[in-house]
Design a protein around this motif. Structure first.
Motif, short mmCIF file in Angstrom:
data_model
loop_
_atom_site.label_atom_id
_atom_site.label_comp_id
_atom_site.label_asym_id
_atom_site.label_seq_id
_atom_site.Cartn_x
_atom_site.Cartn_y
_atom_site.Cartn_z
N UNK A 64 0.84 -1.21 0.00
CA UNK A 64 0.00 0.00 0.00
C UNK A 64 0.87 1.25 0.00
N UNK A 65 1.96 1.21 0.77
CA UNK A 65 2.87 2.35 0.81
C UNK A 65 3.54 2.57 -0.55
N UNK A 66 3.90 1.50 -1.22
CA UNK A 66 4.50 1.62 -2.54
C UNK A 66 3.48 2.15 -3.56
N UNK A 67 2.24 1.73 -3.41
CA UNK A 67 1.18 2.26 -4.27
C UNK A 67 1.06 3.78 -4.11
N UNK A 68 1.15 4.26 -2.87
CA UNK A 68 1.05 5.70 -2.63
C UNK A 68 2.15 6.45 -3.38
N UNK A 69 3.37 5.90 -3.33
CA UNK A 69 4.48 6.54 -4.04
C UNK A 69 4.26 6.53 -5.54
N UNK A 70 3.77 5.41 -6.06
CA UNK A 70 3.53 5.31 -7.50
C UNK A 70 2.41 6.25 -7.94
N UNK A 71 1.35 6.35 -7.12
CA UNK A 71 0.23 7.24 -7.46
C UNK A 71 0.68 8.69 -7.49
N UNK A 72 1.61 9.04 -6.62
CA UNK A 72 2.08 10.43 -6.55
C UNK A 72 2.81 10.81 -7.84
N UNK A 73 3.44 9.82 -8.47
CA UNK A 73 4.07 10.08 -9.77
C UNK A 73 3.06 10.02 -10.90
N UNK A 77 -1.01 16.00 -9.97
CA UNK A 77 -1.83 16.96 -9.23
C UNK A 77 -1.88 16.69 -7.74
N UNK A 78 -1.59 15.45 -7.34
CA UNK A 78 -1.63 15.12 -5.91
C UNK A 78 -0.66 16.00 -5.13
N UNK A 79 0.57 16.10 -5.61
CA UNK A 79 1.60 16.87 -4.90
C UNK A 79 1.31 18.36 -4.88
N UNK A 80 0.42 18.82 -5.77
CA UNK A 80 0.08 20.24 -5.82
C UNK A 80 -1.20 20.56 -5.06
N UNK A 81 -1.83 19.55 -4.48
CA UNK A 81 -3.10 19.75 -3.78
C UNK A 81 -2.88 20.55 -2.50
N UNK A 122 -5.13 2.89 -2.82
CA UNK A 122 -4.83 3.19 -4.23
C UNK A 122 -5.84 2.50 -5.15
N UNK A 123 -6.27 3.22 -6.20
CA UNK A 123 -5.94 4.59 -6.62
C UNK A 123 -6.56 5.62 -5.68
N UNK A 124 -6.12 6.88 -5.76
CA UNK A 124 -6.67 7.91 -4.88
C UNK A 124 -8.17 8.07 -5.13
N UNK A 125 -8.93 8.42 -4.10
CA UNK A 125 -10.39 8.55 -4.25
C UNK A 125 -10.79 9.50 -5.37
N UNK A 126 -9.97 10.52 -5.64
CA UNK A 126 -10.32 11.49 -6.67
C UNK A 126 -10.07 11.01 -8.08
N UNK A 127 -9.51 9.81 -8.27
CA UNK A 127 -9.21 9.32 -9.61
C UNK A 127 -10.44 8.78 -10.32
N UNK A 128 -11.53 8.54 -9.59
CA UNK A 128 -12.74 8.01 -10.20
C UNK A 128 -13.53 7.20 -9.20
N UNK A 210 1.38 14.13 2.88
CA UNK A 210 1.31 13.50 1.57
C UNK A 210 0.08 12.61 1.45
N UNK A 211 -0.26 11.89 2.52
CA UNK A 211 -1.45 11.04 2.49
C UNK A 211 -2.71 11.90 2.42
N UNK A 212 -2.72 13.01 3.16
CA UNK A 212 -3.87 13.91 3.11
C UNK A 212 -4.06 14.44 1.68
N UNK A 213 -2.98 14.82 1.04
CA UNK A 213 -3.08 15.26 -0.35
C UNK A 213 -3.63 14.15 -1.24
N UNK A 214 -3.18 12.94 -1.02
CA UNK A 214 -3.63 11.77 -1.78
C UNK A 214 -5.14 11.60 -1.65
N UNK A 215 -5.65 11.76 -0.43
CA UNK A 215 -7.07 11.52 -0.17
C UNK A 215 -7.96 12.69 -0.58
N UNK A 216 -7.40 13.90 -0.61
CA UNK A 216 -8.20 15.08 -0.94
C UNK A 216 -8.16 15.45 -2.42
#
Length: 393
Positions: A64-73, A77-81, A122-128, A210-216
């Motif tokens: 799950x942690x590796x998924x978070x890193x991959x999703x961020x790449x 937009x996640x890193x800019x949230x 993963x994927x982030x909730x905002x992806x669909x 970073x996780x908060x950005x992922x979820x928001x």
């Protein structure tokens, strides 16, 4: 006979394969996993079945942690949230923190962490749209924890919300192996009260962001709201990462709640270990450690920081809606009609009644403690925040 232990290379390889992640792993993350595996192995011996169960849990958390890193790449937009004006509920357990978190999370504009966010992020909730299988997996995982420790339903009754139960931020930190939250690691039969923030609290909070950005990201939510109990250990580090945060510190006389604190830990870790542990000596030592930490905090300038709203427990239970209005007034926000109605419906719903699974008899004698001693130990804390103990609590 050769003892059976966890094998770090196996865990790393299996997690990579589960996540489909074959890039270089963050060296600090790998070291934290290695340290945790070593800590577990040193507490053995274990049976082959226990090792396999532990390996699967640790493997999935790392995947799950590796998924978070991959999703961020994958989703730049996640890193800019932006994470603006987050609200954190802090304070000692059993002081109304869970109730307050639940009420704040009823705001349709709020983003709050749920059990499926830590178990299938993963994927982030905002992806669909979130597929049903992710929710089903989280439901199954939560149920496996309840099956092992059914006392959770009495001690922490919102666990029956399954994948949609609110979780504490410490579950999110477990994804980065900075703490070991029992609901995610209940297959480790030697687990105990081990809240270790390896690498420093500042690093832990930065990962949290970073996780908060992922979820928001891409959800349209206005603000983050969560229960972050350990944040009171280092509020300076929290405000460094979240300079515009508002911390709601729920206060209740420790003599009213310390017995229940110990009972929750005992029911949790005795179930995981499968045997009764010595909570008498731990209960006294933990109380003294808490008192020392409270004294340090009360002597710190940050205790009067305007970003901390001190909230007496009996004010919360006496006037929940008024409490929400006071919190939002501090933020300069309006309480919408929809939010107000949601809070009312939540409070009236019998499925949220705290005693729907019964009541637990919290008392001091089983743990070798005297309520008067606890009251005297924390007299300075009660005086500082104007707390008056209810003798029937």
């Amino acid at each position: 006979m050769q003892p059976v232990t966890l094998e770090l290379p196996h865990i790393l390889t299996l997690a990579r394969r589960e996540a489909g992640f074959f890039d270089d792993m963050d060296a600090d993350l790998e070291q934290r996993v290695a340290d945790f595996v070593q800590w577990i192995n040193e507490r053995g011996p274990y049976t082959p079945d226990q090792v396999l169960a532990m390996q699967r849990q640790i493997q999935h958390i790392l995947a799950s942690r590796l998924h978070l890193a991959a999703d961020r790449r994958r989703y730049p937009g996640i890193a800019k949230t932006p994470v603006e004006q987050p609200v954190f509920v802090i304070g000692f357990a059993r002081a109304g923190t869970t109730l307050l978190h639940a009420l704040l999370a009823q705001d349709p504009q709020a983003c709050a962490p749920l059990a499926w966010h830590s178990r299938m992020p993963s994927p982030p909730p905002g992806a669909g749209p979130v597929c049903k299988g992710r929710i089903a997996y989280a439901d199954h995982d939560v149920q496996s924890w309840i099956n092992l420790c059914p006392g959770q339903l009495i001690l922490h009754p919102y666990a029956d919300k399954g994948a949609y139960q609110l979780i504490e931020d410490e579950e999110l930190l477990t994804l980065d192996f900075r703490t070991a939250y029992p609901s995610l690691l209940h297959r480790v039969p030697t687990l105990d009260v081990r809240v270790v923030l390896d690498g420093g609290y500042g690093e832990a909070v930065r990962f949290h962001r970073e996780v908060v950005q992922h979820l928001m990201w891409n959800t349209g939510k206005r603000h983050w709201v969560s229960k972050f109990a350990t944040a009171q250990q280092d509020l300076g580090a929290l405000f460094e990462t979240y300079p515009d945060a508002l911390c709601i510190w729920a206060h209740r006389p420790l003599s009213e709640i310390y017995a229940s604190n110990v009972a929750v830990r005992a029911a949790t870790y005795d179930a995981i270990n499968g045997r009764p542990m010595d909570w008498t000596s731990q209960a006294r030592a933990r109380a003294e450690q808490m008192q020392a930490a409270v004294e340090r905090m009360m002597n710190s300038e940050i205790i009067d920081d305007p970003r901390i709203l001190h909230l007496p427990f009996h004010q919360l239970v006496g006037d929940p809606i008024g409490t929400i209005e006071a919190i939002y007034a501090r933020r300069g926000w309006d309480v919408s009609d929809e939010y107000r109605q949601r809070v009312g419906r939540w409070l009236d719903d019998p499925e949220n009644a705290v005693d729907r699974y019964g009541r637990y008899d919290y008392s001091y004698p089983p743990y070798g403690l005297d309520r008067k001693w606890i009251e005297q130990l924390f007299a300075g804390y009660s005086e500082r925040f104007g707390l008056r103990a209810h003798q029937d609590a």
